[in-house]
Write a protein that holds these residues in place. Sequence first.
Motif, PDB file in Angstrom:
ATOM      1  N   CYS A   1      -0.005   0.568   9.204  1.00 39.38           N
ATOM      2  CA  CYS A   1      -0.762   1.770   9.582  1.00 39.38           C
ATOM      3  C   CYS A   1      -0.132   3.045   9.033  1.00 39.38           C
ATOM      4  CB  CYS A   1      -0.864   1.858  11.107  1.00 39.38           C
ATOM      5  SG  CYS A   1      -1.919   0.602  11.849  1.00 39.38           S
ATOM      6  N   LEU A   2       1.196   3.105   8.979  1.00 37.54           N
ATOM      7  CA  LEU A   2       1.872   4.349   8.630  1.00 37.54           C
ATOM      8  C   LEU A   2       2.222   4.465   7.146  1.00 37.54           C
ATOM      9  CD1 LEU A   2       4.293   4.639  11.680  1.00 37.54           C
ATOM     10  CD2 LEU A   2       2.250   6.015  11.240  1.00 37.54           C
ATOM     11  N   LEU A   3       2.464   3.344   6.500  1.00 35.46           N
ATOM     12  CA  LEU A   3       2.989   3.393   5.135  1.00 35.46           C
ATOM     13  C   LEU A   3       1.960   3.081   4.060  1.00 35.46           C
ATOM     14  CD1 LEU A   3       6.420   1.596   5.735  1.00 35.46           C
ATOM     15  CD2 LEU A   3       5.910   4.050   5.800  1.00 35.46           C
ATOM     16  N   LEU A   4       0.888   2.382   4.404  1.00 36.18           N
ATOM     17  CA  LEU A   4      -0.081   1.936   3.409  1.00 36.18           C
ATOM     18  C   LEU A   4      -1.444   2.581   3.644  1.00 36.18           C
ATOM     19  CD1 LEU A   4       0.806  -1.868   3.314  1.00 36.18           C
ATOM     20  CD2 LEU A   4       1.451  -0.123   1.645  1.00 36.18           C
ATOM     21  N   PRO A   5      -2.269   2.669   2.604  1.00 33.01           N
ATOM     22  CA  PRO A   5      -3.627   3.219   2.773  1.00 33.01           C
ATOM     23  C   PRO A   5      -4.433   2.395   3.771  1.00 33.01           C
ATOM     24  CG  PRO A   5      -3.049   3.078   0.454  1.00 33.01           C
ATOM     25  CD  PRO A   5      -1.975   2.354   1.200  1.00 33.01           C
ATOM     26  N   PHE A   6      -5.200   3.070   4.584  1.00 38.28           N
ATOM     27  CA  PHE A   6      -5.967   2.417   5.644  1.00 38.28           C
ATOM     28  C   PHE A   6      -7.372   2.047   5.174  1.00 38.28           C
ATOM     29  CE2 PHE A   6      -8.240   2.471   9.791  1.00 38.28           C
ATOM     30  CZ  PHE A   6      -7.470   1.525  10.441  1.00 38.28           C
ATOM     31  N   VAL A   7      -8.037   2.948   4.468  1.00 41.06           N
ATOM     32  CA  VAL A   7      -9.376   2.678   3.932  1.00 41.06           C
ATOM     33  C   VAL A   7      -9.455   3.219   2.508  1.00 41.06           C
ATOM     34  CG1 VAL A   7     -10.530   2.715   6.186  1.00 41.06           C
ATOM     35  CG2 VAL A   7     -10.346   4.824   4.850  1.00 41.06           C
ATOM     36  N   GLU A   8     -10.507   2.778   1.796  1.00 46.22           N
ATOM     37  CA  GLU A   8     -10.777   3.266   0.449  1.00 46.22           C
ATOM     38  C   GLU A   8     -12.220   3.757   0.387  1.00 46.22           C
ATOM     39  OE1 GLU A   8     -10.660   1.772  -4.228  1.00 46.22           O
ATOM     40  OE2 GLU A   8     -10.538   0.323  -2.585  1.00 46.22           O
ATOM     41  N   PHE A   9     -12.403   4.990  -0.038  1.00 46.06           N
ATOM     42  CA  PHE A   9     -13.745   5.549  -0.201  1.00 46.06           C
ATOM     43  C   PHE A   9     -14.139   5.454  -1.673  1.00 46.06           C
ATOM     44  CE2 PHE A   9     -16.518   9.155  -1.255  1.00 46.06           C
ATOM     45  CZ  PHE A   9     -17.588   8.840  -0.431  1.00 46.06           C
ATOM     46  N   ARG A  10     -15.291   4.817  -1.940  1.00 46.49           N
ATOM     47  CA  ARG A  10     -15.741   4.605  -3.315  1.00 46.49           C
ATOM     48  C   ARG A  10     -17.160   5.136  -3.492  1.00 46.49           C
ATOM     49  NH1 ARG A  10     -15.285  -1.604  -3.984  1.00 46.49           N
ATOM     50  NH2 ARG A  10     -15.994  -1.479  -1.836  1.00 46.49           N
ATOM     51  N   PRO A  11     -17.473   5.680  -4.674  1.00 38.23           N
ATOM     52  CA  PRO A  11     -18.827   6.170  -4.921  1.00 38.23           C
ATOM     53  C   PRO A  11     -19.884   5.065  -4.891  1.00 38.23           C
ATOM     54  CG  PRO A  11     -17.282   7.096  -6.509  1.00 38.23           C
ATOM     55  CD  PRO A  11     -16.550   6.027  -5.766  1.00 38.23           C
ATOM     56  N   ASN A  12     -19.483   3.818  -5.255  1.00 44.19           N
ATOM     57  CA  ASN A  12     -20.381   2.663  -5.154  1.00 44.19           C
ATOM     58  C   ASN A  12     -19.548   1.412  -4.964  1.00 44.19           C
ATOM     59  OD1 ASN A  12     -19.759   1.523  -7.851  1.00 44.19           O
ATOM     60  ND2 ASN A  12     -20.780   3.379  -8.593  1.00 44.19           N
ATOM     61  N   ARG A  13     -20.183   0.263  -4.941  1.00 36.59           N
ATOM     62  CA  ARG A  13     -19.518  -0.971  -4.510  1.00 36.59           C
ATOM     63  C   ARG A  13     -18.519  -1.527  -5.510  1.00 36.59           C
ATOM     64  NH1 ARG A  13     -22.800  -5.889  -6.103  1.00 36.59           N
ATOM     65  NH2 ARG A  13     -22.337  -6.826  -4.094  1.00 36.59           N
ATOM     66  N   ILE A  14     -18.547  -1.136  -6.771  1.00 35.34           N
ATOM     67  CA  ILE A  14     -17.712  -1.805  -7.764  1.00 35.34           C
ATOM     68  C   ILE A  14     -16.645  -0.913  -8.386  1.00 35.34           C
ATOM     69  CG2 ILE A  14     -19.474  -3.511  -8.326  1.00 35.34           C
ATOM     70  CD1 ILE A  14     -20.123  -1.923 -10.835  1.00 35.34           C
ATOM     71  N   VAL A  15     -16.763   0.403  -8.268  1.00 34.37           N
ATOM     72  CA  VAL A  15     -15.776   1.275  -8.921  1.00 34.37           C
ATOM     73  C   VAL A  15     -14.603   1.548  -7.981  1.00 34.37           C
ATOM     74  CG1 VAL A  15     -17.556   2.370 -10.330  1.00 34.37           C
ATOM     75  CG2 VAL A  15     -16.892   3.405  -8.150  1.00 34.37           C
ATOM     76  N   ASP A  16     -13.469   1.929  -8.580  1.00 36.43           N
ATOM     77  CA  ASP A  16     -12.306   2.313  -7.775  1.00 36.43           C
ATOM     78  C   ASP A  16     -12.576   3.653  -7.089  1.00 36.43           C
ATOM     79  OD1 ASP A  16     -10.915   0.068  -8.503  1.00 36.43           O
ATOM     80  OD2 ASP A  16     -10.017   1.012 -10.267  1.00 36.43           O
ATOM     81  N   GLY A  17     -11.933   3.835  -5.950  1.00 36.31           N
ATOM     82  CA  GLY A  17     -12.175   5.048  -5.188  1.00 36.31           C
ATOM     83  C   GLY A  17     -10.901   5.734  -4.756  1.00 36.31           C
ATOM     84  N   ARG A  18     -10.998   6.493  -3.687  1.00 39.26           N
ATOM     85  CA  ARG A  18      -9.889   7.285  -3.169  1.00 39.26           C
ATOM     86  C   ARG A  18      -9.306   6.610  -1.936  1.00 39.26           C
ATOM     87  NH1 ARG A  18     -10.150  12.163   0.217  1.00 39.26           N
ATOM     88  NH2 ARG A  18     -12.411  11.868   0.151  1.00 39.26           N
ATOM     89  N   LEU A  19      -7.996   6.427  -1.922  1.00 35.90           N
ATOM     90  CA  LEU A  19      -7.307   5.768  -0.820  1.00 35.90           C
ATOM     91  C   LEU A  19      -6.867   6.808   0.211  1.00 35.90           C
ATOM     92  CD1 LEU A  19      -5.101   3.298  -2.890  1.00 35.90           C
ATOM     93  CD2 LEU A  19      -7.103   2.698  -1.522  1.00 35.90           C
ATOM     94  N   LEU A  20      -7.070   6.475   1.483  1.00 35.70           N
ATOM     95  CA  LEU A  20      -6.685   7.395   2.559  1.00 35.70           C
ATOM     96  C   LEU A  20      -5.866   6.650   3.608  1.00 35.70           C
ATOM     97  CD1 LEU A  20     -10.054   8.157   1.952  1.00 35.70           C
ATOM     98  CD2 LEU A  20      -9.137  10.194   3.013  1.00 35.70           C
TER      99      LEU A  20
END
Length: 410
Positions: free
Chosen positions: A47-66
Amino acid sequence: MADRQRVSEVAVKNLAIASAMPSESYPSAKVVDRAASAGAVVALAGCLLLPFVEFRPNRIVDGRLLHLLQCAGVWGWVLLAVLLLSLGAALLPGRYRGRGLLAGAVLSFGALLFALGSATTKLMPAGDTPARVSIAGGAWIALVGIAMIWFQGNRVARSHKASAAAALTGTALLVAAWWFGGLSQLSLAVEYRAQADTFWQLTYSHVLLVLGGTLIATVIGIPLGIVAARSGFARAVAIPVVGIIQTIPSLALYGLLVIPLAALGLPTLGTVPALIALTLYALLPIVRNTFLGVSGVDASSIDAGLGMGMSRRQLLWRVEFPLALPLVLEGLRAALVLTIGIAAVMAIAGAQDLGTLIFLGWGSIAVDLVLLGAIPMVVLSIIADQGMRALESVVVSPGIRIPREEELSA
């Protein structure tokens, strides 16, 4: 006088037995439960050290990690607080520790689900959009840690009621997070809705394929194991052959089956080759455990049966096989769990099962579609494992059950 002496002897024996028994029957009487505390630390680290979710513009492209505290709002803090409480539960006294760990695991599981739902609701734009929010590595690691706490809680509590209550509560939290917590907007949930009809058909076919292969292997394997225990020649042939089959990679085994199936006029694609392959893979644990169980029956039990005038057939079914039953059921459990995983590979052979979703996801570079096929197999494996353990507790006499780790450590 004789009666008084007999009473004294009985009292001395009872006192000796009581003094030989451990003062606390709980396996978790240690100061710290290492397994549970390790699970809590793993979950907190995820929970503290690794990204929790990834937001992507669509289902196949890489996105932004939060990370958790960037996206989950108050539920992120709730999750961290409950995980800390679970870590504290590992310090509870033995009689309270099991239920404390179960409570902490269930609450952590619920907080994790609501944190994922909160992050999804916060990140997803309004309206019909191709954007996706996927579960990232930190949330998966946290789920693994929570599972460690949960399993350890079950092990320590040793209470069917507490385990059932935890499972029901966890299911209720999952339903609540789905309907009211935003979990239904996750990319994995979106893939499920898109594949809902196909998903249940493939799950049903997967279960039938596994049960069919294991059933055929049981019908062949148990008699073969009994014969191997009776005959040195059968043992020298059967055990090595089923062992060699187990070492053949699944794709190679399918390739080896194509020629004989074609020569016999049988289908080389679809259910038939998949069923044959699963049957062959399931043979080793069933044959080996049946052989070990029957050949390991104590000679005094056999002599007692012969002394009662039993025939060889009566001796087998009334003495040897009941005593071998724990090992036989262990073999069936291993075969079920093994074939649940191997069945996915049989999708290459044209079998319609959960492996179809996995390969479809790989082909379209859609990770959540891969997970839609993989996660149910994990669930099916857990159900098969726990179901066979429950069956053993019902049909096997307590005096001859195979002791579990928690029983040995008690």
